[in-house]
Write a protein that holds these residues in place. Structure first.
Motif, PDB file in Angstrom:
ATOM      1  N   ARG A   5       0.823  -1.212   0.000  1.00  0.00           N
ATOM      2  CA  ARG A   5       0.000   0.000   0.000  1.00  0.00           C
ATOM      3  C   ARG A   5       0.860   1.267   0.000  1.00  0.00           C
ATOM      4  NH1 ARG A   5      -0.767  -0.522   5.979  1.00  0.00           N
ATOM      5  NH2 ARG A   5      -2.315  -2.163   5.649  1.00  0.00           N
ATOM      6  N   THR A  57       0.246   4.499  18.929  1.00  0.00           N
ATOM      7  CA  THR A  57      -0.679   4.289  17.813  1.00  0.00           C
ATOM      8  C   THR A  57      -0.825   5.573  17.004  1.00  0.00           C
ATOM      9  OG1 THR A  57      -2.651   4.822  19.124  1.00  0.00           O
ATOM     10  CG2 THR A  57      -1.948   2.506  19.069  1.00  0.00           C
ATOM     11  N   VAL A 102       2.534   5.821  13.543  1.00  0.00           N
ATOM     12  CA  VAL A 102       1.843   6.134  12.281  1.00  0.00           C
ATOM     13  C   VAL A 102       2.420   7.407  11.669  1.00  0.00           C
ATOM     14  CG1 VAL A 102      -0.371   6.816  11.286  1.00  0.00           C
ATOM     15  CG2 VAL A 102      -0.271   4.924  12.919  1.00  0.00           C
ATOM     16  N   GLU A 147       2.745   3.841   4.910  1.00  0.00           N
ATOM     17  CA  GLU A 147       1.391   3.941   5.457  1.00  0.00           C
ATOM     18  C   GLU A 147       1.153   2.792   6.432  1.00  0.00           C
ATOM     19  OE1 GLU A 147      -3.299   4.110   4.070  1.00  0.00           O
ATOM     20  OE2 GLU A 147      -1.703   4.258   2.560  1.00  0.00           O
ATOM     21  N   THR A 172      -1.227   1.434   9.623  1.00  0.00           N
ATOM     22  CA  THR A 172      -2.600   1.641  10.072  1.00  0.00           C
ATOM     23  C   THR A 172      -2.872   0.908  11.386  1.00  0.00           C
ATOM     24  OG1 THR A 172      -3.613  -0.290   9.008  1.00  0.00           O
ATOM     25  CG2 THR A 172      -3.291   1.675   7.641  1.00  0.00           C
ATOM     26  N   TRP A 173      -3.984   1.291  12.023  1.00  0.00           N
ATOM     27  CA  TRP A 173      -4.395   0.610  13.248  1.00  0.00           C
ATOM     28  C   TRP A 173      -4.713  -0.862  12.986  1.00  0.00           C
ATOM     29  CZ3 TRP A 173      -8.215   4.669  15.751  1.00  0.00           C
ATOM     30  CH2 TRP A 173      -7.458   5.739  16.247  1.00  0.00           C
ATOM     31  N   ASP A 174      -5.165  -1.184  11.792  1.00  0.00           N
ATOM     32  CA  ASP A 174      -5.425  -2.589  11.474  1.00  0.00           C
ATOM     33  C   ASP A 174      -4.138  -3.410  11.535  1.00  0.00           C
ATOM     34  OD1 ASP A 174      -8.176  -2.256  11.087  1.00  0.00           O
ATOM     35  OD2 ASP A 174      -7.899  -1.687   8.988  1.00  0.00           O
ATOM     36  N   ASP A 175      -3.019  -2.798  11.172  1.00  0.00           N
ATOM     37  CA  ASP A 175      -1.735  -3.491  11.276  1.00  0.00           C
ATOM     38  C   ASP A 175      -1.402  -3.782  12.739  1.00  0.00           C
ATOM     39  OD1 ASP A 175      -1.385  -3.230   8.472  1.00  0.00           O
ATOM     40  OD2 ASP A 175      -0.526  -1.235   8.742  1.00  0.00           O
ATOM     41  N   THR A 188      -8.331  -2.874  18.340  1.00  0.00           N
ATOM     42  CA  THR A 188      -9.136  -1.849  17.684  1.00  0.00           C
ATOM     43  C   THR A 188     -10.595  -2.232  17.815  1.00  0.00           C
ATOM     44  OG1 THR A 188      -7.370  -1.395  16.100  1.00  0.00           O
ATOM     45  CG2 THR A 188      -9.565  -0.648  15.516  1.00  0.00           C
ATOM     46  N   GLU A 225      -6.278   8.427  13.464  1.00  0.00           N
ATOM     47  CA  GLU A 225      -5.874   7.223  12.721  1.00  0.00           C
ATOM     48  C   GLU A 225      -4.688   7.483  11.799  1.00  0.00           C
ATOM     49  OE1 GLU A 225      -8.343   3.835  11.471  1.00  0.00           O
ATOM     50  OE2 GLU A 225      -9.954   5.323  11.450  1.00  0.00           O
ATOM     51  N   ARG A 226      -4.487   8.740  11.405  1.00  0.00           N
ATOM     52  CA  ARG A 226      -3.372   9.081  10.525  1.00  0.00           C
ATOM     53  C   ARG A 226      -2.234   9.752  11.292  1.00  0.00           C
ATOM     54  NH1 ARG A 226      -4.160   8.647   5.156  1.00  0.00           N
ATOM     55  NH2 ARG A 226      -2.658  10.305   4.706  1.00  0.00           N
TER      56      ARG A 226
END
Length: 613
Positions: free
Chosen positions: A19, A315, A319, A328, A330-333, A434, A605-606
């Motif tokens: 990504r 977090t 990021v 990039e 992310t919180w999903d990572d 998350t 989130e960013r």
């Protein structure tokens, strides 16, 4: 041969690389161009040799004669020292003498060094619950900008970054990444000696919240905890910074938790000065920081954070740092890596021990070795101290002649109540999750939350500040099951302050047997502790997030195990409600100077950064 990389770690790393491919390629091309700008006549020359004579004369006007001579030439590397020294912060007070030590080591290695600039270093411990805390998160981006200003003189071939605490280290790294063609080393100061045990400090805080301890008794406990030069010893953001910088390869191996004012700390500082000269384009091991901090380094940082129950502030910071390198994250990572990362430490606020106990039990060398053997870290990630992270399974010591040596790290923990092997973890999960639903997405730290408290459904009680909650608590209005909502605490609203003042009253309510949870678009750092807390809620209330429509009495379900954050109100009804007004423009304590930051800042989130939206 290193063990096979864990398939989830491999998959997440590949996904991040995929990504990020375009942005990362652009970033690497930009720093490569900056590095090539120093190539003339078929050889690499210092950047200063491209300066005009008046420019260069300004750059070395205050130097000693020998340094002036070196700076006029094209063979000696010149190292920038960017320092966060001040003598109010205990963690940064030891940095006072570092420039002289570093200049000495760099001079002996054939280079020169200059203090290129200072960066602000504010203390969250001082500003907790005060208006100044609304400047705290933004100070990270100010530090990044100040670092860039320091390095913008084109006088330097490498940089030593002197900083320790919460926003300062991420800011220094972001600023250095803007000059990613230069090598960089973070130079730490080490923790203060252990003071009042953390359990006793927390007990006094709860008693004070209940009106059962006086201010003098509370101050005595706090002063016994924070008592001398060095980093505060609990495992909050400052010490999470230190651990991450080592695992990500920006510290010398084992440098994170050696106490200040010791011969070993001085030896490590001197070695950082010597080593940076080797990492420059004029040395034999050119290692640009923008290349070193790749996808592997950031995944290693996330895994180390999870394995130690580190600060939730990362977090945001990881990021933001990754974005500065064109990556990039992310919180999903974080969430996916957390599911396969065992919790190997019990450090306050996730236990009773502090970082000195961690260091004595085996420290970073043991931790890195365990995670490498489990395939949870990229062993081939580059570092400033050796060829790869695989070289960091060591502990620094002083040899018989007082020289710095690295010995193999212990293979067994000296205290399994503090630090454990992968085969016998405190938990099989990294403790960071998350949650999402009709209120948005948030982060929950569960490493200190009892499994019985990880799911709460209760009526909401809505507050606009932590001060309002404290008043309601003292008035006895919260004596029951409750999901406390503290909104308009995000970066656009008021700079996203940490809400540590919430911890004692919420802990007291939970100790009384009530079901208690917190939902906020603000921060809690490493101090969310034993109460279930969904923090960094995104989108925040001030940016149109649904949290602005929650009312007292609404049922809220927060389930960290299932990843659910839901207000149990019909969709049509929630959408029809008038959102609560955001706070007016903040003034006083310098807050008016940051109005442009509040308008420009991106979502949590960013990374909640003003550089990315």
């Amino acid at each position: 041969m290193p063990p096979t990389l864990h398939p989830v770690v491999a998959r997440v790393t590949e996904r991040i690389a995929g990504r990020s491919a375009a942005r990362r390629a652009d970033y690497l091309a930009r720093i490569a161009d900056a590095g090539r700008g120093n190539e003339r006549d078929g050889r690499v020359r210092p950047a200063r040799t491209a300066l005009g004579c008046a420019n260069l004369a300004h750059g070395f006007a205050a130097c000693a004669p020998a340094d002036k001579l070196a700076l006029r030439g094209a063979d000696a590397p010149n190292i920038a020292i960017v320092t966060a020294y001040n003598d109010m912060l205990s963690a940064h007070q030891p940095l006072k003498d570092y420039p002289d030590l570093l200049k000495r080591a760099i001079g002996q290695a054939g280079g020169t060094a200059q203090v290129a600039g200072g960066v602000p270093a504010m203390c969250d411990g001082v500003t907790q619950g005060r208006a100044g805390m609304e400047l705290s998160l933004f100070s990270r981006d100010v530090v990044a900008m100040a670092t860039a200003v320091a390095l913008a003189h084109d006088m330097f071939d490498g940089v030593l970054l002197l900083g320790v605490c919460d926003k300062i280290v991420p800011g220094l790294v972001i600023g250095a990444l803007a000059f990613g063609h230069l090598p960089a080393i973070l130079v730490p100061a080490g923790p203060m000696a252990s003071g009042l045990p953390n359990a006793q400090k927390a007990k006094v805080r709860k008693l004070f919240a209940e009106g059962k301890a006086t201010r003098e008794e509370l101050l005595e406990a706090e002063a016994a905890s924070y008592h001398s030069p060095g980093t505060c010893t609990f495992y909050g953001t400052a010490n999470s910074n230190q651990l991450l910088m080592e695992v990500m390869g920006l510290h010398l191996p084992g440098a994170s938790f050696v106490p200040p004012g010791t011969a070993l700390r001085e030896a490590l500082t001197l070695e950082a000065g010597r080593r940076i000269t080797e990492l420059t384009a004029l040395g034999g091991s050119y290692t640009p920081v923008g290349e070193l901090l790749d996808e592997r380094a950031f995944v290693n940082g996330v895994v180390a954070l999870l394995a130690t129950g580190g600060s939730t502030n990362h977090t945001l910071h990881l990021v933001a740092m990754a974005a500065a390198a064109g990556i990039e994250l992310t919180w999903d990572d974080f969430d996916e890596l957390s599911a396969v990362t065992p919790l190997l430490t019990r450090l306050y606020p996730n236990g009773g021990a502090d970082v000195n106990h961690f260091h004595a039990a085996g420290g970073t060398g043991f931790l890195i070795g365990e995670l490498l053997e489990a395939g949870l870290l990229h062993a081939d990630a580059r570092t400033v101290g050796g060829k790869t992270l695989d070289d960091y399974r060591v502990t620094p010591e002083l040899g018989e002649e007082g020289e710095l040596v690295w010995r193999p790290a212990p293979r067994d923990s000296a205290d399994t109540s503090v630090l454990r092997p992968v085969a016998d973890p405190f938990d099989t999960h990294g403790g960071l999750r998350t949650v999402s639903g009709n209120l948005g997405r948030a982060v929950v730290k569960v490493s200190a939350v009892d499994p019985a408290h990880r799911a709460v459904q209760a009526p909401a009680r809505v507050f606009a500040s932590q001060q309002e909650l404290q008043e309601a608590f003292r008035a006895g209005e919260l004596d029951g099951d409750v999901v406390v909502v503290v909104r308009h605490q995000g970066p656009r609203a008021n700079g996203m302050p940490e809400l540590h003042k919430l911890t004692p009253p919420l802990s007291v309510l939970q100790d009384r047997g009530h079901k208690v949870a917190l939902v906020t678009d603000g921060r809690m750092s490493g101090a969310s502790g034993s109460v279930l807390a969904a923090i960094h809620l995104s989108p925040e209330a001030a940016a149109g997030g649904p949290l602005a429509r929650v009312r007292d009495g609404d049922l809220i379900r927060l389930d960290a195990d299932e990843g659910v954050l839901q207000v149990l109100v019909p969709e049509e009804e929630l959408a029809a409600r008038e959102p609560a007004a955001a706070p007016g423009e903040q003034v006083g304590t310098g807050r008016e100077l940051f109005a442009a930051f509040r308008r420009a800042v991106g979502p949590a989130e960013r990374g909640a950064a003003v550089f990315t939206s």
